[in-house]
Scaffold this motif. Structure first.
Motif, PDB file in Angstrom:
ATOM      1  N   GLY A  24      56.561  43.827  42.272  1.00  0.00           N
ATOM      2  CA  GLY A  24      56.523  43.842  40.815  1.00  0.00           C
ATOM      3  C   GLY A  24      55.427  42.938  40.271  1.00  0.00           C
ATOM      4  N   LYS A  25      54.840  43.318  39.135  1.00  0.00           N
ATOM      5  CA  LYS A  25      53.756  42.542  38.518  1.00  0.00           C
ATOM      6  C   LYS A  25      54.183  41.113  38.226  1.00  0.00           C
ATOM      7  CE  LYS A  25      52.171  42.167  34.047  1.00  0.00           C
ATOM      8  NZ  LYS A  25      52.901  41.270  33.479  1.00  0.00           N
ATOM      9  N   ASP A  26      55.426  40.924  37.845  1.00  0.00           N
ATOM     10  CA  ASP A  26      55.877  39.572  37.521  1.00  0.00           C
ATOM     11  C   ASP A  26      55.802  38.631  38.720  1.00  0.00           C
ATOM     12  OD1 ASP A  26      56.272  40.332  34.924  1.00  0.00           O
ATOM     13  OD2 ASP A  26      58.447  40.547  35.110  1.00  0.00           O
ATOM     14  N   PHE A  27      55.967  39.159  39.928  1.00  0.00           N
ATOM     15  CA  PHE A  27      55.814  38.316  41.113  1.00  0.00           C
ATOM     16  C   PHE A  27      54.387  37.772  41.176  1.00  0.00           C
ATOM     17  CE2 PHE A  27      54.455  37.776  45.530  1.00  0.00           C
ATOM     18  CZ  PHE A  27      55.327  36.779  45.925  1.00  0.00           C
ATOM     19  N   TYR A  28      53.409  38.623  40.901  1.00  0.00           N
ATOM     20  CA  TYR A  28      52.012  38.186  40.916  1.00  0.00           C
ATOM     21  C   TYR A  28      51.767  37.109  39.861  1.00  0.00           C
ATOM     22  CZ  TYR A  28      50.658  42.185  43.836  1.00  0.00           C
ATOM     23  OH  TYR A  28      50.521  43.088  44.851  1.00  0.00           O
ATOM     24  N   THR A  29      52.218  37.359  38.644  1.00  0.00           N
ATOM     25  CA  THR A  29      51.930  36.407  37.570  1.00  0.00           C
ATOM     26  C   THR A  29      52.684  35.093  37.762  1.00  0.00           C
ATOM     27  OG1 THR A  29      53.562  37.505  36.145  1.00  0.00           O
ATOM     28  CG2 THR A  29      51.257  38.162  35.887  1.00  0.00           C
ATOM     29  N   LYS A  30      53.938  35.155  38.243  1.00  0.00           N
ATOM     30  CA  LYS A  30      54.692  33.918  38.500  1.00  0.00           C
ATOM     31  C   LYS A  30      54.048  33.108  39.621  1.00  0.00           C
ATOM     32  CE  LYS A  30      58.679  35.813  39.259  1.00  0.00           C
ATOM     33  NZ  LYS A  30      60.096  36.079  39.559  1.00  0.00           N
ATOM     34  N   THR A  31      53.640  33.796  40.677  1.00  0.00           N
ATOM     35  CA  THR A  31      53.033  33.103  41.813  1.00  0.00           C
ATOM     36  C   THR A  31      51.699  32.484  41.411  1.00  0.00           C
ATOM     37  OG1 THR A  31      54.139  34.608  43.337  1.00  0.00           O
ATOM     38  CG2 THR A  31      52.273  33.363  44.208  1.00  0.00           C
ATOM     39  N   ALA A  32      50.890  33.230  40.668  1.00  0.00           N
ATOM     40  CA  ALA A  32      49.599  32.695  40.219  1.00  0.00           C
ATOM     41  C   ALA A  32      49.809  31.486  39.309  1.00  0.00           C
ATOM     42  CB  ALA A  32      48.801  33.771  39.495  1.00  0.00           C
ATOM     43  N   ALA A  33      50.750  31.597  38.377  1.00  0.00           N
ATOM     44  CA  ALA A  33      50.996  30.498  37.439  1.00  0.00           C
ATOM     45  C   ALA A  33      51.460  29.230  38.151  1.00  0.00           C
ATOM     46  CB  ALA A  33      52.022  30.920  36.392  1.00  0.00           C
ATOM     47  N   SER A  34      52.102  29.382  39.296  1.00  0.00           N
ATOM     48  CA  SER A  34      52.567  28.201  40.034  1.00  0.00           C
ATOM     49  C   SER A  34      51.480  27.615  40.937  1.00  0.00           C
ATOM     50  CB  SER A  34      53.806  28.546  40.863  1.00  0.00           C
ATOM     51  OG  SER A  34      53.471  29.421  41.923  1.00  0.00           O
ATOM     52  N   ASN A  35      50.353  28.303  41.051  1.00  0.00           N
ATOM     53  CA  ASN A  35      49.252  27.798  41.865  1.00  0.00           C
ATOM     54  C   ASN A  35      48.504  26.732  41.059  1.00  0.00           C
ATOM     55  OD1 ASN A  35      46.615  27.512  43.080  1.00  0.00           O
ATOM     56  ND2 ASN A  35      47.053  29.372  44.233  1.00  0.00           N
ATOM     57  N   PRO A  36      48.319  25.535  41.601  1.00  0.00           N
ATOM     58  CA  PRO A  36      47.674  24.466  40.829  1.00  0.00           C
ATOM     59  C   PRO A  36      46.224  24.763  40.448  1.00  0.00           C
ATOM     60  CG  PRO A  36      48.100  23.757  43.089  1.00  0.00           C
ATOM     61  CD  PRO A  36      48.743  25.091  42.925  1.00  0.00           C
ATOM     62  N   THR A  37      45.591  25.736  41.096  1.00  0.00           N
ATOM     63  CA  THR A  37      44.205  26.062  40.746  1.00  0.00           C
ATOM     64  C   THR A  37      44.102  27.161  39.691  1.00  0.00           C
ATOM     65  OG1 THR A  37      43.958  27.670  42.545  1.00  0.00           O
ATOM     66  CG2 THR A  37      43.385  25.365  43.035  1.00  0.00           C
ATOM     67  N   PHE A  38      45.217  27.791  39.344  1.00  0.00           N
ATOM     68  CA  PHE A  38      45.204  28.833  38.313  1.00  0.00           C
ATOM     69  C   PHE A  38      44.853  28.192  36.975  1.00  0.00           C
ATOM     70  CE2 PHE A  38      47.569  31.389  35.096  1.00  0.00           C
ATOM     71  CZ  PHE A  38      46.894  32.591  35.263  1.00  0.00           C
ATOM     72  N   ASP A  39      43.876  28.796  36.278  1.00  0.00           N
ATOM     73  CA  ASP A  39      43.404  28.214  35.024  1.00  0.00           C
ATOM     74  C   ASP A  39      43.396  29.238  33.888  1.00  0.00           C
ATOM     75  OD1 ASP A  39      42.542  26.004  33.569  1.00  0.00           O
ATOM     76  OD2 ASP A  39      40.420  26.389  33.974  1.00  0.00           O
ATOM     77  N   GLY A  40      44.289  30.212  33.969  1.00  0.00           N
ATOM     78  CA  GLY A  40      44.414  31.180  32.889  1.00  0.00           C
ATOM     79  C   GLY A  40      43.866  32.550  33.243  1.00  0.00           C
ATOM     80  N   MET A  41      44.168  33.498  32.359  1.00  0.00           N
ATOM     81  CA  MET A  41      43.789  34.878  32.605  1.00  0.00           C
ATOM     82  C   MET A  41      43.559  35.588  31.276  1.00  0.00           C
ATOM     83  SD  MET A  41      46.023  37.697  34.710  1.00  0.00           S
ATOM     84  CE  MET A  41      47.428  37.503  33.633  1.00  0.00           C
ATOM     85  N   GLU A  42      42.648  36.536  31.290  1.00  0.00           N
ATOM     86  CA  GLU A  42      42.416  37.427  30.159  1.00  0.00           C
ATOM     87  C   GLU A  42      42.557  38.841  30.704  1.00  0.00           C
ATOM     88  OE1 GLU A  42      38.588  36.285  28.170  1.00  0.00           O
ATOM     89  OE2 GLU A  42      38.630  34.799  29.789  1.00  0.00           O
ATOM     90  N   ALA A  43      43.090  39.749  29.900  1.00  0.00           N
ATOM     91  CA  ALA A  43      43.246  41.121  30.385  1.00  0.00           C
ATOM     92  C   ALA A  43      43.307  42.079  29.207  1.00  0.00           C
ATOM     93  CB  ALA A  43      44.509  41.250  31.230  1.00  0.00           C
ATOM     94  N   GLY A  44      42.919  43.317  29.469  1.00  0.00           N
ATOM     95  CA  GLY A  44      42.953  44.310  28.410  1.00  0.00           C
ATOM     96  C   GLY A  44      42.654  45.702  28.913  1.00  0.00           C
ATOM     97  N   ILE A  45      42.268  46.550  27.970  1.00  0.00           N
ATOM     98  CA  ILE A  45      41.987  47.951  28.282  1.00  0.00           C
ATOM     99  C   ILE A  45      40.522  48.269  28.003  1.00  0.00           C
ATOM    100  CG2 ILE A  45      44.350  48.745  27.945  1.00  0.00           C
ATOM    101  CD1 ILE A  45      43.520  49.706  25.125  1.00  0.00           C
ATOM    102  N   SER A  46      40.050  49.317  28.653  1.00  0.00           N
ATOM    103  CA  SER A  46      38.693  49.824  28.458  1.00  0.00           C
ATOM    104  C   SER A  46      38.816  51.194  27.800  1.00  0.00           C
ATOM    105  CB  SER A  46      37.980  49.955  29.804  1.00  0.00           C
ATOM    106  OG  SER A  46      38.017  48.734  30.503  1.00  0.00           O
ATOM    107  N   VAL A  47      38.091  51.387  26.713  1.00  0.00           N
ATOM    108  CA  VAL A  47      38.223  52.629  25.946  1.00  0.00           C
ATOM    109  C   VAL A  47      36.857  53.178  25.548  1.00  0.00           C
ATOM    110  CG1 VAL A  47      40.468  51.943  24.990  1.00  0.00           C
ATOM    111  CG2 VAL A  47      38.394  51.476  23.689  1.00  0.00           C
ATOM    112  N   ILE A  48      36.850  54.465  25.285  1.00  0.00           N
ATOM    113  CA  ILE A  48      35.733  55.089  24.584  1.00  0.00           C
ATOM    114  C   ILE A  48      36.213  55.208  23.143  1.00  0.00           C
ATOM    115  CG2 ILE A  48      34.250  57.117  24.357  1.00  0.00           C
ATOM    116  CD1 ILE A  48      33.834  55.570  26.990  1.00  0.00           C
ATOM    117  N   GLY A  49      35.524  54.517  22.258  1.00  0.00           N
ATOM    118  CA  GLY A  49      35.942  54.469  20.861  1.00  0.00           C
ATOM    119  C   GLY A  49      35.638  55.751  20.114  1.00  0.00           C
TER     120      GLY A  49
END
Length: 167
Positions: A24-49
């Motif tokens: 599950g995606k939450d496992f990835y985000t929880k594990t990353a957030a607990s890593n002391p080197t994790f410094d944030g994330m940005e994410a989104g979608i790619s579209v043709i406007g």
């Protein structure tokens, strides 16, 4: 990984094939957030406007008239000068039923699902020691609501039948 909090799922795609573990995606985000080197994330979608040009947007809001073409994510790691970036194409990951149509999750929430795939890709590249060889349910073409809930009383055959009926 704890399957009781939906960190991982065993999924059978066909009755005569072995089960596949998806994470599950939450496992990835929880594990990353607990890593002391994790410094944030940005994410989104790619579209043709509506103007015909390519855009990247944070979040997963798709505007009327836009064509969803993919998702992207950028993971910042302390001590690295360049963030891990990944962009994935919608057509490559969109979950489909056996008849070729989009499954329920991908049909009803396409922007959310492709963004999830991009997040998982970028986290896997940012933290390979934590995530190498693991795949998210969205990458496997299924959504969390499509994974049948198993109870302790269900036999393996009953669980398999419940999954087969989902598709």
């Amino acid at each position: 990984m704890n399957p009781y909090v939906k960190d991982a799922h065993l999924v059978k795609y066909k009755a005569n094939s072995p089960a596949t573990m998806v994470v599950g995606k939450d496992f990835y985000t929880k594990t990353a957030a607990s890593n002391p080197t994790f410094d944030g994330m940005e994410a989104g979608i790619s579209v043709i406007g509506t103007d015909g040009s390519f855009h990247r947007r944070e979040g997963s809001m798709l505007m009327p008239g836009e064509q969803l073409v993919g998702g992207w994510a950028k993971v910042h790691v302390k001590g690295r000068s360049v963030p891990s970036f990944d962009e994935v194409g919608f057509n490559e990951y969109a979950g489909k039923k056996y008849d070729g149509s989009l499954n329920q999750q991908w049909a009803s929430k396409p922007a959310t699902m492709i963004r999830k795939c991009a997040v998982v890709h970028a986290l896997r590249e940012a933290f390979p020691a934590n995530f190498a060889g693991l795949y998210d349910s969205a990458e496997m073409g299924i959504g969390p609501e499509e994974i049948p809930a198993a109870t302790a009383q269900q036999t393996a055959a009953e669980q398999e039948q419940a999954y087969e009926e989902t598709f």
